[in-house]
Design a protein around this motif. Structure first.
Motif, mmCIF file in Angstrom:
data_model
loop_
_atom_site.group_PDB
_atom_site.id
_atom_site.type_symbol
_atom_site.label_atom_id
_atom_site.label_comp_id
_atom_site.label_asym_id
_atom_site.label_seq_id
_atom_site.Cartn_x
_atom_site.Cartn_y
_atom_site.Cartn_z
ATOM 1 N N LEU A 236 70.991 50.943 22.163
ATOM 2 C CA LEU A 236 72.070 51.887 22.483
ATOM 3 C C LEU A 236 71.857 53.246 21.818
ATOM 4 N N SER A 237 70.623 53.565 21.502
ATOM 5 C CA SER A 237 70.337 54.818 20.806
ATOM 6 C C SER A 237 70.486 56.016 21.740
ATOM 7 N N PRO A 238 70.518 57.233 21.195
ATOM 8 C CA PRO A 238 70.436 58.437 22.028
ATOM 9 C C PRO A 238 69.080 58.464 22.740
ATOM 10 N N PRO A 239 68.927 59.312 23.756
ATOM 11 C CA PRO A 239 67.615 59.447 24.420
ATOM 12 C C PRO A 239 66.556 59.936 23.447
ATOM 13 N N LEU A 240 65.305 59.543 23.710
ATOM 14 C CA LEU A 240 64.192 60.033 22.896
ATOM 15 C C LEU A 240 63.618 61.321 23.474
ATOM 16 N N ASP A 241 63.667 61.458 24.805
ATOM 17 C CA ASP A 241 63.062 62.594 25.503
ATOM 18 C C ASP A 241 64.133 63.591 25.919
ATOM 19 N N TRP A 242 63.839 64.865 25.734
ATOM 20 C CA TRP A 242 64.809 65.931 26.034
ATOM 21 C C TRP A 242 64.095 67.128 26.649
ATOM 22 N N ILE A 243 64.865 67.928 27.399
ATOM 23 C CA ILE A 243 64.465 69.276 27.807
ATOM 24 C C ILE A 243 65.614 70.202 27.435
ATOM 25 N N PHE A 244 65.354 71.154 26.547
ATOM 26 C CA PHE A 244 66.347 72.156 26.166
ATOM 27 C C PHE A 244 65.927 73.507 26.738
ATOM 28 N N TYR A 245 66.908 74.413 26.920
ATOM 29 C CA TYR A 245 66.571 75.734 27.466
ATOM 30 C C TYR A 245 67.562 76.784 26.997
ATOM 31 N N ARG A 246 67.138 78.041 27.136
ATOM 32 C CA ARG A 246 67.964 79.182 26.767
ATOM 33 C C ARG A 246 67.666 80.336 27.713
ATOM 34 N N GLU A 247 68.706 81.101 28.053
ATOM 35 C CA GLU A 247 68.590 82.300 28.900
ATOM 36 C C GLU A 247 67.962 81.988 30.254
ATOM 37 N N LEU A 248 68.232 80.811 30.760
ATOM 38 C CA LEU A 248 67.792 80.398 32.087
ATOM 39 C C LEU A 248 68.977 79.763 32.796
ATOM 40 N N SER A 249 68.916 79.767 34.104
ATOM 41 C CA SER A 249 69.932 79.081 34.902
ATOM 42 C C SER A 249 69.342 77.769 35.385
ATOM 43 N N GLU A 250 70.055 76.676 35.146
ATOM 44 C CA GLU A 250 69.568 75.354 35.525
ATOM 45 C C GLU A 250 70.038 74.995 36.929
ATOM 46 N N LYS A 251 69.103 74.549 37.739
ATOM 47 C CA LYS A 251 69.448 74.035 39.063
ATOM 48 C C LYS A 251 69.716 72.539 38.911
ATOM 49 N N LYS A 252 70.991 72.194 38.768
ATOM 50 C CA LYS A 252 71.377 70.858 38.327
ATOM 51 C C LYS A 252 70.944 69.744 39.273
ATOM 52 N N VAL A 253 70.907 70.013 40.565
ATOM 53 C CA VAL A 253 70.534 68.951 41.506
ATOM 54 C C VAL A 253 69.086 68.520 41.316
ATOM 55 N N SER A 254 68.306 69.316 40.612
ATOM 56 C CA SER A 254 66.880 69.009 40.450
ATOM 57 C C SER A 254 66.595 68.202 39.190
ATOM 58 N N ALA A 255 67.599 68.000 38.348
ATOM 59 C CA ALA A 255 67.394 67.296 37.083
ATOM 60 C C ALA A 255 67.389 65.790 37.330
ATOM 61 N N ILE A 256 66.189 65.219 37.369
ATOM 62 C CA ILE A 256 66.058 63.799 37.678
ATOM 63 C C ILE A 256 65.072 63.125 36.724
ATOM 64 N N VAL A 257 65.180 61.803 36.652
ATOM 65 C CA VAL A 257 64.260 60.991 35.860
ATOM 66 C C VAL A 257 63.602 60.006 36.810
ATOM 67 N N LEU A 258 62.276 59.999 36.828
ATOM 68 C CA LEU A 258 61.548 59.152 37.777
ATOM 69 C C LEU A 258 61.396 57.750 37.197
ATOM 70 N N ASP A 259 62.160 56.796 37.741
ATOM 71 C CA ASP A 259 62.184 55.460 37.147
ATOM 72 C C ASP A 259 61.175 54.499 37.764
ATOM 73 N N ARG A 260 60.579 54.842 38.887
ATOM 74 C CA ARG A 260 59.592 53.943 39.496
ATOM 75 C C ARG A 260 58.173 54.316 39.052
ATOM 76 N N ILE A 261 58.050 54.529 37.780
ATOM 77 C CA ILE A 261 56.790 54.878 37.143
ATOM 78 C C ILE A 261 56.540 53.852 36.047
ATOM 79 N N TYR A 262 55.379 53.206 36.072
ATOM 80 C CA TYR A 262 55.144 52.088 35.165
ATOM 81 C C TYR A 262 53.886 52.250 34.292
ATOM 82 N N SER A 263 53.231 53.391 34.376
ATOM 83 C CA SER A 263 52.016 53.602 33.585
ATOM 84 C C SER A 263 52.328 54.015 32.145
ATOM 85 N N SER A 264 53.590 54.254 31.842
ATOM 86 C CA SER A 264 54.025 54.562 30.481
ATOM 87 C C SER A 264 55.398 53.948 30.277
ATOM 88 N N ASP A 265 55.751 53.669 29.022
ATOM 89 C CA ASP A 265 57.095 53.141 28.755
ATOM 90 C C ASP A 265 58.136 54.254 28.713
#
Length: 281
Positions: A236-265
């Motif tokens: 139940l820990s916080p996420p290990l991986d992050w993307i932070f940003y400043r002075e940019l506009s985020e296109k929220k619909v594009s923020a995704i995590v690819l879960d059908r990837i098995y070559s890394s944990d």
């Protein structure tokens, strides 16, 4: 009384030969591709992924090619990337320039291990920051790579920080690495993307990270709950991986995590940004 440090040191001597992991004499290795395109201020697609040193496996290559074809990122942050000694034509077909910062040499596999950042244009500047402290057992430091890129139709430049934060050490050593990064990032005037594997597997680590990025004016990419749940965690820990940003506009619909990837944990994180001068006036 059981001494955890003594136990770790004993394991290190037993299972990890002292000559296997060596300090690299090179701070960065780079390759410029013949095709050069400035980062498009209207669409900066970012991929961030801890690939667990699997970039020479066929399964990882299949996953990576699929991601590149479907999502066409302009800026790629890879952690735990292996680069064979003397080899510079890695990912030649990627048609991107890249910078690599090793944190050690694996003498057994004759390869560097470290941080890999690729972009559609060559970096204007680059700097590797190696931790003063080492992780136990294999006694290796962690590395971050800071690169700077031109933006189309803008005088501003984008600062990109690709990081892998130190693990299995006390909180003070974790703080020291973040403080060094804070000093380097705070000097930049303009847009920033700070991404990677932050090893925030405890609340205390996550709080320390949050204080640093907040002080720098950075905010995390907003992954909706069903996407956020796919990000690497420990129970139940916080996420290990992050993307932070400043002075940019985020296109929220594009923020995704690819879960059908098995070559890394770890699962790849994808986000898209745009930069306009009006955002910062």
């Amino acid at each position: 009384m059981f001494d955890i440090k003594e136990h770790v040191d004993t394991l290190a001597k037993k299972f990890v030969p002292s000559y296997r992991f060596l300090r690299s004499q090179k701070s960065t290795i780079d390759k410029s591709h013949s095709i050069q395109t400035e980062l498009n201020s209207n669409s900066i697609k970012v991929l961030s992924w801890n690939i667990a040193k699997n970039n020479y496996s066929e399964k990882w290559l299949e996953d990576f090619l699929k991601i590149i074809e479907q999502h066409q990122p302009n800026l790629i942050f890879l952690q735990e990337f292996r680069l064979e000694l003397g080899l510079t034509n890695v990912l030649e077909w990627l048609e991107m320039s890249w910078d690599f910062a090793p944190n050690f040499i694996d003498a057994h596999h004759q390869s560097y291990s470290g941080i890999f950042t690729a972009a559609t244009t060559s970096s204007l500047n680059k700097k590797a920051i190696i931790t003063k402290h080492h992780e136990p057992i294999i006694k290796t430091p962690k590395v971050s790579l800071i690169t700077e890129y031109p933006l189309s139709h803008n005088k501003a430049t984008l600062l990109a920080i690709n990081s892998h934060l130190i693990n299995f050490v006390d909180l003070n050593k974790f703080k020291i690495q973040l403080h060094e990064l804070e000093l380097a990032i705070s000097a930049h005037r303009g847009p920033i993307i700070f991404s990677g594997d932050f090893n925030t597997w405890s609340r205390k680590r996550a709080i320390i990270l949050d204080k640093v990025v907040t002080k720098l004016g950075l905010i995390p990419v907003n992954f909706v709950p069903h996407e956020s749940r796919k990000i690497k965690r420990f129970l139940l820990s916080p996420p290990l991986d992050w993307i932070f940003y400043r002075e940019l506009s985020e296109k929220k619909v594009s923020a995704i995590v690819l879960d059908r990837i098995y070559s890394s944990d770890h699962k790849p994180l994808l986000a898209e940004f745009c930069y306009t001068d009006t955002l910062n006036n």
